[in-house]
Design a protein around this motif. Structure first.
Motif, PDB file in Angstrom:
ATOM      1  N   ASP A  96       4.024  17.179  -0.566  1.00  0.00           N
ATOM      2  CA  ASP A  96       3.801  18.128   0.351  1.00  0.00           C
ATOM      3  C   ASP A  96       5.278  17.950   1.363  1.00  0.00           C
ATOM      4  O   ASP A  96       5.010  16.577   1.820  1.00  0.00           O
ATOM      5  CB  ASP A  96       2.351  17.569   1.169  1.00  0.00           C
ATOM      6  CG  ASP A  96       2.502  19.597   1.967  1.00  0.00           C
ATOM      7  OD1 ASP A  96       3.506  20.839   1.403  1.00  0.00           O
ATOM      8  OD2 ASP A  96       1.649  20.084   3.102  1.00  0.00           O
ATOM      9  N   VAL A  97       5.963  18.490   2.090  1.00  0.00           N
ATOM     10  CA  VAL A  97       8.036  18.748   2.568  1.00  0.00           C
ATOM     11  C   VAL A  97       6.409  19.482   4.034  1.00  0.00           C
ATOM     12  O   VAL A  97       6.450  20.634   4.134  1.00  0.00           O
ATOM     13  CB  VAL A  97       8.493  19.730   1.640  1.00  0.00           C
ATOM     14  CG1 VAL A  97       9.527  19.581   2.555  1.00  0.00           C
ATOM     15  CG2 VAL A  97       8.683  18.604   0.333  1.00  0.00           C
ATOM     16  N   GLY A  98       7.286  18.586   4.634  1.00  0.00           N
ATOM     17  CA  GLY A  98       7.533  19.582   5.753  1.00  0.00           C
ATOM     18  C   GLY A  98       6.955  18.421   7.553  1.00  0.00           C
ATOM     19  O   GLY A  98       6.549  17.525   6.292  1.00  0.00           O
ATOM     20  N   PRO A 151      10.133  10.360   6.218  1.00  0.00           N
ATOM     21  CA  PRO A 151       9.186  11.715   7.244  1.00  0.00           C
ATOM     22  C   PRO A 151       9.917  12.814   7.048  1.00  0.00           C
ATOM     23  O   PRO A 151      11.035  12.470   5.942  1.00  0.00           O
ATOM     24  CB  PRO A 151      10.338  11.177   8.358  1.00  0.00           C
ATOM     25  CG  PRO A 151      10.649   9.755   8.328  1.00  0.00           C
ATOM     26  CD  PRO A 151      10.890   9.114   7.424  1.00  0.00           C
ATOM     27  N   ASN A 152       9.103  13.981   6.966  1.00  0.00           N
ATOM     28  CA  ASN A 152       8.902  15.206   6.435  1.00  0.00           C
ATOM     29  C   ASN A 152       8.719  14.847   5.584  1.00  0.00           C
ATOM     30  O   ASN A 152       8.651  16.553   4.034  1.00  0.00           O
ATOM     31  CB  ASN A 152      10.674  15.679   6.426  1.00  0.00           C
ATOM     32  CG  ASN A 152      10.443  17.315   6.208  1.00  0.00           C
ATOM     33  OD1 ASN A 152      10.050  17.730   6.731  1.00  0.00           O
ATOM     34  ND2 ASN A 152      11.488  17.547   5.189  1.00  0.00           N
ATOM     35  N   MET A 153       7.698  14.076   4.578  1.00  0.00           N
ATOM     36  CA  MET A 153       7.065  13.694   3.126  1.00  0.00           C
ATOM     37  C   MET A 153       6.177  13.001   3.782  1.00  0.00           C
ATOM     38  O   MET A 153       5.528  11.750   3.308  1.00  0.00           O
ATOM     39  CB  MET A 153       7.631  13.519   1.971  1.00  0.00           C
ATOM     40  CG  MET A 153       8.112  14.612   1.608  1.00  0.00           C
ATOM     41  SD  MET A 153       9.026  13.924  -0.330  1.00  0.00           S
ATOM     42  CE  MET A 153       7.279  15.176  -1.457  1.00  0.00           C
ATOM     43  N   GLY A 198       7.083  21.835  -2.836  1.00  0.00           N
ATOM     44  CA  GLY A 198       7.780  22.404  -1.744  1.00  0.00           C
ATOM     45  C   GLY A 198       8.731  21.428  -1.249  1.00  0.00           C
ATOM     46  O   GLY A 198       9.215  21.949  -0.315  1.00  0.00           O
ATOM     47  N   ALA A 199       9.314  20.685  -2.706  1.00  0.00           N
ATOM     48  CA  ALA A 199      10.882  19.921  -2.239  1.00  0.00           C
ATOM     49  C   ALA A 199      12.074  20.273  -3.207  1.00  0.00           C
ATOM     50  O   ALA A 199      12.480  19.241  -3.167  1.00  0.00           O
ATOM     51  CB  ALA A 199      10.409  18.308  -2.930  1.00  0.00           C
ATOM     52  N   GLY A 263      15.708  15.367   4.587  1.00  0.00           N
ATOM     53  CA  GLY A 263      15.312  16.164   5.402  1.00  0.00           C
ATOM     54  C   GLY A 263      16.303  17.220   4.555  1.00  0.00           C
ATOM     55  O   GLY A 263      17.121  17.579   3.571  1.00  0.00           O
ATOM     56  N   GLU A 264      15.871  18.513   5.550  1.00  0.00           N
ATOM     57  CA  GLU A 264      16.286  20.152   5.337  1.00  0.00           C
ATOM     58  C   GLU A 264      18.030  20.485   5.653  1.00  0.00           C
ATOM     59  O   GLU A 264      18.351  20.230   6.907  1.00  0.00           O
ATOM     60  CB  GLU A 264      15.048  20.972   5.174  1.00  0.00           C
ATOM     61  CG  GLU A 264      14.434  20.942   3.672  1.00  0.00           C
ATOM     62  CD  GLU A 264      12.797  21.350   4.148  1.00  0.00           C
ATOM     63  OE1 GLU A 264      12.652  22.092   3.851  1.00  0.00           O
ATOM     64  OE2 GLU A 264      11.807  20.959   5.147  1.00  0.00           O
TER      65      GLU A 264
END
Ligand SMILES: NC(=O)c1ccc[n+]([C@@H]2O[C@H](COP(=O)([O-])OP(=O)(O)OC[C@H]3O[C@@H](n4cnc5c(N)ncnc54)[C@H](OP(=O)(O)O)[C@@H]3O)[C@@H](O)[C@H]2O)c1
Length: 264
Positions: A96-98, A151-153, A198-199, A263-264
């Motif tokens: 899960d990403v975010g 971080p972010n996952m 969502g990656a 990071g996005e």
């Protein structure tokens, strides 16, 4: 359930796609009968048909392993049928990403159940029989995400750190029993994982500079390592470098590097 057969018998979780499907193919090609499980019945049925053309007996069990108690239910179902497993592959998992504070709580619960609780319960239920028979191979599918916080996952990486830690420790406990445990640590791999997690837009998956392996190559490396009884296998040179870096470099270097990938 499987009738008696002289071929060794394997159970593969998360076999309806990706690395799990290819591990089931790998096992069938190497003379195993296979029980395949996941939620999607059509995909499992199609794989079972394919595995039978490779000479394997293939049994489909549809199960949602993110439901609390489902893994123990599956183990009880196998035991009631007198099934003796030679190989257990704990592969099912998702990410899960975010940012953690924005993550869906139900999704976190499901991830912890699937990636951690189901893997632990299934292994606890099945390993003792293997030890009693002095024969068995167990595989955990972790990730190179196990080697550093992400971080972010964050939740996903933490689940994989658990899988690696548990697997390496049990592998030591099993020494001399005739049973081995191998932790397979892939890096970015072409499967349904990125879309499900969502990656897809993360540099880790979208950048052409970061090499991705095929699930067939990952499964082949995992199978070979499992048969040799290796405690850990990291697939691909680049992934070995990333995992090594996570262990030796300070967090002040690891976190900016992780941000570049996650990071996005
Ligand atoms: N692809 C990568 O880049 C990568 C990298 C490192 C590690 N991994 C790990 O590799 C393993 C396999 O993933 P993959 O890359 O092959 O992705 P995938 O193609 O999405 O496969 C995931 C498998 O897990 C099953 N699964 C998901 N939720 C489930 C549930 N609630 N109950 C039972 N089964 C469930 C899926 O089947 P259903 O949807 O039919 O239930 C599917 O068969 C995972 O543990 C993943 O964390 C993947």
């Amino acid at each position: 359930m499987q009738e008696n057969s002289s071929r060794p018998l394997a159970l593969v979780t998360g076999a309806s796609s990706g690395i799990g499907s290819d591990l089931a193919r790998e096992l069938a090609r190497h003379g195993h009968d296979v029980i395949i499980t996941a939620r999607r019945a059509p995909e499992l049925d199609a794989l079972a048909t394919e595995l039978r053309t490779l000479g394997a007996r293939a049994t489909v069990i549809t199960k949602d392993l993110s439901v609390p108690g489902a893994a123990r239910e599956l183990a009880a179902q196998l035991e009631a049928a007198g099934t003796q497993l030679d190989v257990l592959v704990n592969n099912a998992g998702f990410g899960d990403v975010g940012a953690f504070v924005a993550e869906d709580s139900d999704r976190i619960d499901a991830m912890l159940q699937l990636n951690i609780a189901a893997l632990t319960a299934l292994t606890r239920a099945i390993a003792p029989g293997m030890v009693a028979r002095k024969r068995g191979r167990i595989m955990f599918v972790a990730s190179i995400a196990a080697y550093q916080p992400g971080p972010n996952m964050a939740t996903y990486c933490a689940t994989k750190a658990y899988v690696l830690s548990l697997g390496e420790a049990i592998a030591q406990e099993l020494r001399g029993t005739g049973v081995t445990l191998t932790v397979l640590c892939p890096g970015a791999t072409h499967t349904g994982f990125a879309a499900e997690s969502g990656a897809e837009k993360l540099p880790l998956f979208s950048s052409s500079l970061i090499p991705k392996m095929t699930s067939a190559a990952v499964a082949s490396a995992g199978y070979q390592a499992m048969i040799k009884g290796k405690p850990v296998v990291i697939t691909g040179l680049m992934n070995k470098v990333v995992a090594f870096s996570g262990q030796v470099f300070p967090r002040s270097i690891i976190f900016p590097a992780a941000k570049l990938m996650l990071g996005e």
